[in-house]
Write a protein that holds these residues in place. Sequence first.
Motif, PDB file in Angstrom:
ATOM      1  N   LEU A   1      26.669   5.759   3.810  1.00 12.79           N
ATOM      2  CA  LEU A   1      26.949   7.132   4.228  1.00 12.79           C
ATOM      3  C   LEU A   1      25.743   8.038   3.975  1.00 12.79           C
ATOM      4  O   LEU A   1      25.347   8.823   4.845  1.00 12.79           O
ATOM      5  CB  LEU A   1      28.172   7.674   3.476  1.00 12.79           C
ATOM      6  CG  LEU A   1      29.540   7.137   3.909  1.00 12.79           C
ATOM      7  CD1 LEU A   1      30.606   7.514   2.892  1.00 12.79           C
ATOM      8  CD2 LEU A   1      29.914   7.683   5.288  1.00 12.79           C
ATOM      9  N   LEU A   2      25.165   7.921   2.785  1.00  8.13           N
ATOM     10  CA  LEU A   2      24.002   8.745   2.435  1.00  8.13           C
ATOM     11  C   LEU A   2      22.799   8.425   3.323  1.00  8.13           C
ATOM     12  O   LEU A   2      21.998   9.311   3.640  1.00  8.13           O
ATOM     13  CB  LEU A   2      23.642   8.554   0.963  1.00  8.13           C
ATOM     14  CG  LEU A   2      24.644   9.138  -0.049  1.00  8.13           C
ATOM     15  CD1 LEU A   2      24.319   8.674  -1.462  1.00  8.13           C
ATOM     16  CD2 LEU A   2      24.637  10.671   0.013  1.00  8.13           C
ATOM     17  N   ASN A   3      22.695   7.172   3.757  1.00  8.55           N
ATOM     18  CA  ASN A   3      21.573   6.765   4.609  1.00  8.55           C
ATOM     19  C   ASN A   3      21.632   7.377   6.006  1.00  8.55           C
ATOM     20  O   ASN A   3      20.636   7.373   6.735  1.00  8.55           O
ATOM     21  CB  ASN A   3      21.516   5.239   4.726  1.00  8.55           C
ATOM     22  CG  ASN A   3      21.007   4.585   3.449  1.00  8.55           C
ATOM     23  OD1 ASN A   3      20.340   5.227   2.633  1.00  8.55           O
ATOM     24  ND2 ASN A   3      21.336   3.320   3.255  1.00  8.55           N
ATOM     25  N   GLN A   4      22.800   7.900   6.392  1.00  9.70           N
ATOM     26  CA  GLN A   4      22.936   8.522   7.714  1.00  9.70           C
ATOM     27  C   GLN A   4      22.440   9.971   7.714  1.00  9.70           C
ATOM     28  O   GLN A   4      22.324  10.593   8.771  1.00  9.70           O
ATOM     29  CB  GLN A   4      24.407   8.510   8.170  1.00  9.70           C
ATOM     30  CG  GLN A   4      25.091   7.165   8.098  1.00  9.70           C
ATOM     31  CD  GLN A   4      24.289   6.050   8.709  1.00  9.70           C
ATOM     32  OE1 GLN A   4      23.822   6.169   9.852  1.00  9.70           O
ATOM     33  NE2 GLN A   4      24.117   4.971   7.961  1.00  9.70           N
ATOM     34  N   ILE A   5      22.148  10.487   6.538  1.00  5.29           N
ATOM     35  CA  ILE A   5      21.801  11.903   6.407  1.00  5.29           C
ATOM     36  C   ILE A   5      20.289  12.108   6.481  1.00  5.29           C
ATOM     37  O   ILE A   5      19.528  11.425   5.796  1.00  5.29           O
ATOM     38  CB  ILE A   5      22.337  12.469   5.072  1.00  5.29           C
ATOM     39  CG1 ILE A   5      23.875  12.420   5.066  1.00  5.29           C
ATOM     40  CG2 ILE A   5      21.854  13.889   4.833  1.00  5.29           C
ATOM     41  CD1 ILE A   5      24.500  12.799   3.739  1.00  5.29           C
ATOM     42  N   ASP A   6      19.880  13.058   7.301  1.00  6.04           N
ATOM     43  CA  ASP A   6      18.472  13.462   7.377  1.00  6.04           C
ATOM     44  C   ASP A   6      18.269  14.620   6.413  1.00  6.04           C
ATOM     45  O   ASP A   6      18.519  15.785   6.750  1.00  6.04           O
ATOM     46  CB  ASP A   6      18.129  13.879   8.809  1.00  6.04           C
ATOM     47  CG  ASP A   6      16.677  14.366   8.933  1.00  6.04           C
ATOM     48  OD1 ASP A   6      15.906  14.227   7.951  1.00  6.04           O
ATOM     49  OD2 ASP A   6      16.321  14.891  10.019  1.00  6.04           O
ATOM     50  N   ASP A   7      17.837  14.305   5.186  1.00  3.81           N
ATOM     51  CA  ASP A   7      17.723  15.355   4.171  1.00  3.81           C
ATOM     52  C   ASP A   7      16.411  16.134   4.253  1.00  3.81           C
ATOM     53  O   ASP A   7      16.104  16.934   3.368  1.00  3.81           O
ATOM     54  CB  ASP A   7      17.924  14.795   2.763  1.00  3.81           C
ATOM     55  CG  ASP A   7      16.903  13.744   2.390  1.00  3.81           C
ATOM     56  OD1 ASP A   7      15.979  13.502   3.178  1.00  3.81           O
ATOM     57  OD2 ASP A   7      17.032  13.155   1.289  1.00  3.81           O
ATOM     58  N   SER A   8      15.647  15.924   5.341  1.00  7.14           N
ATOM     59  CA  SER A   8      14.441  16.736   5.544  1.00  7.14           C
ATOM     60  C   SER A   8      14.819  18.102   6.143  1.00  7.14           C
ATOM     61  O   SER A   8      14.012  19.020   6.170  1.00  7.14           O
ATOM     62  CB  SER A   8      13.465  16.020   6.482  1.00  7.14           C
ATOM     63  OG  SER A   8      14.012  15.884   7.785  1.00  7.14           O
TER      64      SER A   8
ATOM     65  N   VAL B   1      20.606  21.460   6.458  1.00  5.09           N
ATOM     66  CA  VAL B   1      22.000  21.030   6.546  1.00  5.09           C
ATOM     67  C   VAL B   1      22.169  19.612   6.007  1.00  5.09           C
ATOM     68  O   VAL B   1      23.129  19.317   5.288  1.00  5.09           O
ATOM     69  CB  VAL B   1      22.512  21.130   8.004  1.00  5.09           C
ATOM     70  CG1 VAL B   1      23.877  20.460   8.144  1.00  5.09           C
ATOM     71  CG2 VAL B   1      22.608  22.587   8.434  1.00  5.09           C
ATOM     72  N   GLY B   2      21.229  18.717   6.319  1.00  6.91           N
ATOM     73  CA  GLY B   2      21.299  17.354   5.820  1.00  6.91           C
ATOM     74  C   GLY B   2      21.180  17.303   4.309  1.00  6.91           C
ATOM     75  O   GLY B   2      21.945  16.592   3.630  1.00  6.91           O
ATOM     76  N   PHE B   3      20.227  18.073   3.761  1.00  7.62           N
ATOM     77  CA  PHE B   3      20.051  18.092   2.308  1.00  7.62           C
ATOM     78  C   PHE B   3      21.288  18.675   1.635  1.00  7.62           C
ATOM     79  O   PHE B   3      21.751  18.166   0.607  1.00  7.62           O
ATOM     80  CB  PHE B   3      18.807  18.903   1.933  1.00  7.62           C
ATOM     81  CG  PHE B   3      18.536  18.946   0.454  1.00  7.62           C
ATOM     82  CD1 PHE B   3      18.355  17.781  -0.278  1.00  7.62           C
ATOM     83  CD2 PHE B   3      18.471  20.162  -0.214  1.00  7.62           C
ATOM     84  CE1 PHE B   3      18.116  17.819  -1.644  1.00  7.62           C
ATOM     85  CE2 PHE B   3      18.230  20.207  -1.577  1.00  7.62           C
ATOM     86  CZ  PHE B   3      18.048  19.036  -2.299  1.00  7.62           C
ATOM     87  N   ARG B   4      21.848  19.731   2.232  1.00  8.77           N
ATOM     88  CA  ARG B   4      23.075  20.334   1.679  1.00  8.77           C
ATOM     89  C   ARG B   4      24.211  19.313   1.656  1.00  8.77           C
ATOM     90  O   ARG B   4      24.927  19.181   0.662  1.00  8.77           O
ATOM     91  CB  ARG B   4      23.475  21.533   2.539  1.00  8.77           C
ATOM     92  CG  ARG B   4      24.757  22.235   2.091  1.00  8.77           C
ATOM     93  CD  ARG B   4      25.445  22.908   3.257  1.00  8.77           C
ATOM     94  NE  ARG B   4      25.940  21.938   4.233  1.00  8.77           N
ATOM     95  CZ  ARG B   4      26.260  22.248   5.483  1.00  8.77           C
ATOM     96  NH1 ARG B   4      26.131  23.490   5.924  1.00  8.77           N
ATOM     97  NH2 ARG B   4      26.711  21.301   6.299  1.00  8.77           N
TER      98      ARG B   4
END
Length: 328
Positions: free
Chosen positions: A147-154, A157-160
């Motif tokens: 699940l975490l790997n699907q998030i673009d934390d750059s 919104v992704g980081f949040r």
Amino acid sequence: MQTVVRKTQRKGVRSNKNISRLKNLEQKMTLFEMFERFMNYKQTEGLAKPTIQGYYEHFHYLNDYLGRDIPNEEVTVELFREYIGYMLHEQGLKPTTVNVRIRTNRAFLRYSFQEGWIQIPIHEKFKPIKTPEDEIQAFTPAEVKALLNQIDDSRFVGFRDKVMIYVLLDTMVRISELLNMKRANIDLKGGYIKLEPHETKTKRTRSVPISTKTIKLLEEYMRESEDFRSEFLFVTYDGRDILSNTWRRRLTELGETAGIDNKRVSPHTFRHTGALFYIMNGGDPFSLQKILGHSDMSMVRKYIQMTDSDVKRQHNVYSPLKSIFGRR
């Protein structure tokens, strides 16, 4: 001399309460009017916002079924039994979903009967449907990572979203508690988040601990979101409050892209997962009960249902034989 014990009320004399009830029964009221008066009463009980919203939402479903407002004399047992049948057989809703709506309807009908707006105690004539005990699902560590790997934390919104998932797992809070967290209540130095009483289900203040990893992520997130000037911790990309349904949909989308189709990807599943991992890592049920905010240990037991493989791993670590023969 013999003491005479008199009855407090003579036979045939109606109490003020019964007289008031009989007067109310003569009132011509509609279902909508009764519900609005009921909700005015519920508002005075200081219920949490999601609870109040739940009453309105479930009444909306009933209204959709009826298609119109009806007078109080048409509010009958048959009507609600037919409504239950409609939800189960025509809408195909799960019994657990139907039961939630039944409970709120029964509370409304109980109050309406007590106030004398309806003549029959309809709430006593139908009850929640019997269901097998729910199996509370939890994610595996691999699924959480997926699940975490699907998030673009750059992106903000992704980081949040990443930080929210960490906080959900670490604190095991409810979705309403997560979205109502205030920046002022985050104690990064002490490692706690304070939950205010009007936003918790039990109406009690609760402090939930956070681990070092979560503290570091929160520290970074709070710096990045400082310019929004919002009292709430988690906000949208333009600084507005996050709606619970919006974030529920976001988790569902993450689950679909991660290929998790055998269980529900929801805030409550993270709560169950956090509770299970806490026990599996050696935590005790008493501190878990305090973190979860439950007054009854029976709910904690429901949260930590283990699979056979979970039990096997725990047994390998904590087998009674190790106390006798050591770790050989």
